[in-house]
Design a protein around this motif. Structure first.
Motif, PDB file in Angstrom:
ATOM      1  N   GLY A  54     -88.640  -8.504  -0.618  1.00  0.00           N
ATOM      2  CA  GLY A  54     -87.191  -8.596  -0.286  1.00  0.00           C
ATOM      3  C   GLY A  54     -86.776  -9.709  -0.854  1.00  0.00           C
ATOM      4  N   ILE A  55     -85.266  -9.603  -1.088  1.00  0.00           N
ATOM      5  CA  ILE A  55     -84.776 -10.702  -1.836  1.00  0.00           C
ATOM      6  C   ILE A  55     -83.416 -10.921  -1.031  1.00  0.00           C
ATOM      7  N   SER A 106     -56.061   1.124 -14.838  1.00  0.00           N
ATOM      8  CA  SER A 106     -55.402   2.071 -15.321  1.00  0.00           C
ATOM      9  C   SER A 106     -56.127   2.700 -16.527  1.00  0.00           C
ATOM     10  N   SER A 107     -55.756   3.764 -16.933  1.00  0.00           N
ATOM     11  CA  SER A 107     -56.130   4.248 -18.432  1.00  0.00           C
ATOM     12  C   SER A 107     -56.080   3.349 -19.416  1.00  0.00           C
ATOM     13  N   GLY A 108     -57.278   3.113 -20.031  1.00  0.00           N
ATOM     14  CA  GLY A 108     -57.682   2.169 -21.274  1.00  0.00           C
ATOM     15  C   GLY A 108     -57.840   0.851 -21.052  1.00  0.00           C
ATOM     16  N   GLN A 109     -58.364   0.564 -19.787  1.00  0.00           N
ATOM     17  CA  GLN A 109     -58.575  -0.605 -19.194  1.00  0.00           C
ATOM     18  C   GLN A 109     -60.037  -0.952 -19.057  1.00  0.00           C
ATOM     19  N   LYS A 110     -60.674  -2.031 -19.144  1.00  0.00           N
ATOM     20  CA  LYS A 110     -62.054  -2.341 -18.707  1.00  0.00           C
ATOM     21  C   LYS A 110     -61.830  -3.234 -17.256  1.00  0.00           C
ATOM     22  N   ILE A 111     -62.994  -3.695 -16.579  1.00  0.00           N
ATOM     23  CA  ILE A 111     -62.970  -4.473 -15.302  1.00  0.00           C
ATOM     24  C   ILE A 111     -63.959  -5.633 -15.806  1.00  0.00           C
ATOM     25  N   SER A 112     -62.884  -6.740 -15.775  1.00  0.00           N
ATOM     26  CA  SER A 112     -63.762  -8.156 -16.098  1.00  0.00           C
ATOM     27  C   SER A 112     -64.325  -8.824 -14.493  1.00  0.00           C
ATOM     28  N   LEU A 113     -65.763  -8.993 -14.607  1.00  0.00           N
ATOM     29  CA  LEU A 113     -66.026  -9.732 -13.421  1.00  0.00           C
ATOM     30  C   LEU A 113     -66.420 -11.137 -13.910  1.00  0.00           C
ATOM     31  N   ALA A 114     -65.971 -12.270 -12.929  1.00  0.00           N
ATOM     32  CA  ALA A 114     -66.392 -13.617 -12.975  1.00  0.00           C
ATOM     33  C   ALA A 114     -66.852 -14.329 -11.938  1.00  0.00           C
ATOM     34  N   ALA A 115     -67.456 -15.230 -12.145  1.00  0.00           N
ATOM     35  CA  ALA A 115     -68.273 -16.138 -10.921  1.00  0.00           C
ATOM     36  C   ALA A 115     -69.237 -15.172 -10.259  1.00  0.00           C
ATOM     37  N   LEU A 116     -70.223 -14.379 -11.155  1.00  0.00           N
ATOM     38  CA  LEU A 116     -71.307 -13.825 -10.695  1.00  0.00           C
ATOM     39  C   LEU A 116     -71.918 -14.533  -9.918  1.00  0.00           C
ATOM     40  N   PRO A 117     -72.748 -13.998  -8.904  1.00  0.00           N
ATOM     41  CA  PRO A 117     -73.451 -14.967  -8.103  1.00  0.00           C
ATOM     42  C   PRO A 117     -74.989 -15.109  -8.813  1.00  0.00           C
ATOM     43  N   VAL A 118     -75.466 -16.383  -8.463  1.00  0.00           N
ATOM     44  CA  VAL A 118     -76.721 -16.851  -9.063  1.00  0.00           C
ATOM     45  C   VAL A 118     -77.821 -17.012  -7.849  1.00  0.00           C
ATOM     46  N   SER A 119     -78.803 -16.546  -7.871  1.00  0.00           N
ATOM     47  CA  SER A 119     -79.849 -16.804  -6.875  1.00  0.00           C
ATOM     48  C   SER A 119     -80.607 -18.071  -6.908  1.00  0.00           C
ATOM     49  N   ASP A 120     -80.899 -18.654  -5.746  1.00  0.00           N
ATOM     50  CA  ASP A 120     -81.819 -19.740  -5.701  1.00  0.00           C
ATOM     51  C   ASP A 120     -83.107 -19.262  -5.646  1.00  0.00           C
ATOM     52  N   ASN A 121     -83.381 -18.014  -5.740  1.00  0.00           N
ATOM     53  CA  ASN A 121     -84.894 -17.622  -5.815  1.00  0.00           C
ATOM     54  C   ASN A 121     -85.490 -17.645  -7.405  1.00  0.00           C
ATOM     55  N   SER A 122     -86.490 -18.294  -7.569  1.00  0.00           N
ATOM     56  CA  SER A 122     -86.853 -18.422  -8.965  1.00  0.00           C
ATOM     57  C   SER A 122     -87.673 -17.297  -9.311  1.00  0.00           C
ATOM     58  N   SER A 146     -80.018  -8.989 -17.560  1.00  0.00           N
ATOM     59  CA  SER A 146     -81.255  -9.366 -17.378  1.00  0.00           C
ATOM     60  C   SER A 146     -81.700 -10.948 -17.562  1.00  0.00           C
ATOM     61  N   ASP A 147     -80.860 -11.652 -16.583  1.00  0.00           N
ATOM     62  CA  ASP A 147     -80.819 -12.929 -16.308  1.00  0.00           C
ATOM     63  C   ASP A 147     -80.314 -13.298 -15.013  1.00  0.00           C
ATOM     64  N   ASN A 148     -80.526 -14.671 -14.718  1.00  0.00           N
ATOM     65  CA  ASN A 148     -80.081 -15.226 -13.502  1.00  0.00           C
ATOM     66  C   ASN A 148     -79.117 -16.375 -13.773  1.00  0.00           C
ATOM     67  N   SER A 149     -78.361 -16.105 -14.730  1.00  0.00           N
ATOM     68  CA  SER A 149     -77.480 -17.223 -15.082  1.00  0.00           C
ATOM     69  C   SER A 149     -76.029 -16.909 -15.639  1.00  0.00           C
ATOM     70  N   THR A 150     -75.818 -15.784 -16.133  1.00  0.00           N
ATOM     71  CA  THR A 150     -74.731 -15.431 -16.753  1.00  0.00           C
ATOM     72  C   THR A 150     -73.581 -15.190 -15.594  1.00  0.00           C
TER      73      THR A 150
END
Length: 181
Positions: A54-55, A106-122, A146-150
């Motif tokens: 588990g994480i 709305s139609s013709g849009q994308k969704i931009s995510l920011a401040a994605l969480p970063v785990s302290d679990n190595s 495929s990373d824990n930093s983006t």
């Protein structure tokens, strides 16, 4: 100190010296003992090694905003980001999400995510993004980062192209480990 009746019995392998000031709970699943205290990662003990089971979920919030030039289906979407450990490109185990974030597109849009969480679990080496279809409630896989930093990610996926239901990832049959939700 061991309190077992035989080498295959892990049901009572935790003693008071293991408690470290926290109340721990254990469960036996097959020939494996799972130890959890509600704060740290759960530990699996198969009698030979103790390993992560588990994480911890994300503890920080991320944001979601509609942006121009995309193919997201119009409507309100719920979005979740979870931590994951991948092995050879397959998800081995993933955390629960912290919370769902709502975003209307709305139609013709994308969704931009920011401040994605970063785990302290190595051990965490990926994050998985889930989203509902427009005006729906079932979380479906959008992508694996495929990373824990983006820290940012653009969702540019129509409802018809969303992946597997998050509930179906609870049992990863190729490894036999549970990703709880």
């Amino acid at each position: 100190r061991r309190h077992t009746r035989c080498s295959r019995d892990w049901s009572s392998d935790v003693c008071s010296s293991d408690l470290s000031g926290r109340l721990r709970a254990t469960a036996v699943l097959g020939n494996r003992q799972v130890i959890c205290d509600g704060v740290n990662e759960n530990i699996e003990n198969d009698g030979k090694t103790r390993r992560l089971w588990g994480i911890r979920p994300p503890t920080t919030d991320f944001t979601a905003a509609a942006a121009a030039s995309g193919s997201v289906t119009a409507g309100t979407h719920q979005i979740a980001v979870v931590f994951a450990i991948t092995v050879a490109g397959s998800i081995y185990i993933e955390s629960n999400p912290k919370a769902l974030v709502s975003c209307s597109a709305s139609s013709g849009q994308k969704i931009s995510l920011a401040a994605l969480p970063v785990s302290d679990n190595s051990a965490v080496n990926a994050r998985v993004v889930y989203m509902t279809k427009a005006n729906s409630s079932t979380l479906l896989r959008v992508a694996t980062i495929s990373d824990n930093s983006t820290l940012t990610y653009d969702i540019n996926t129509a409802d018809s192209a969303l992946g597997a239901d998050r509930k179906s990832t609870r049992l990863n049959s190729s490894h036999g480990y549970i990703s709880y939700a």
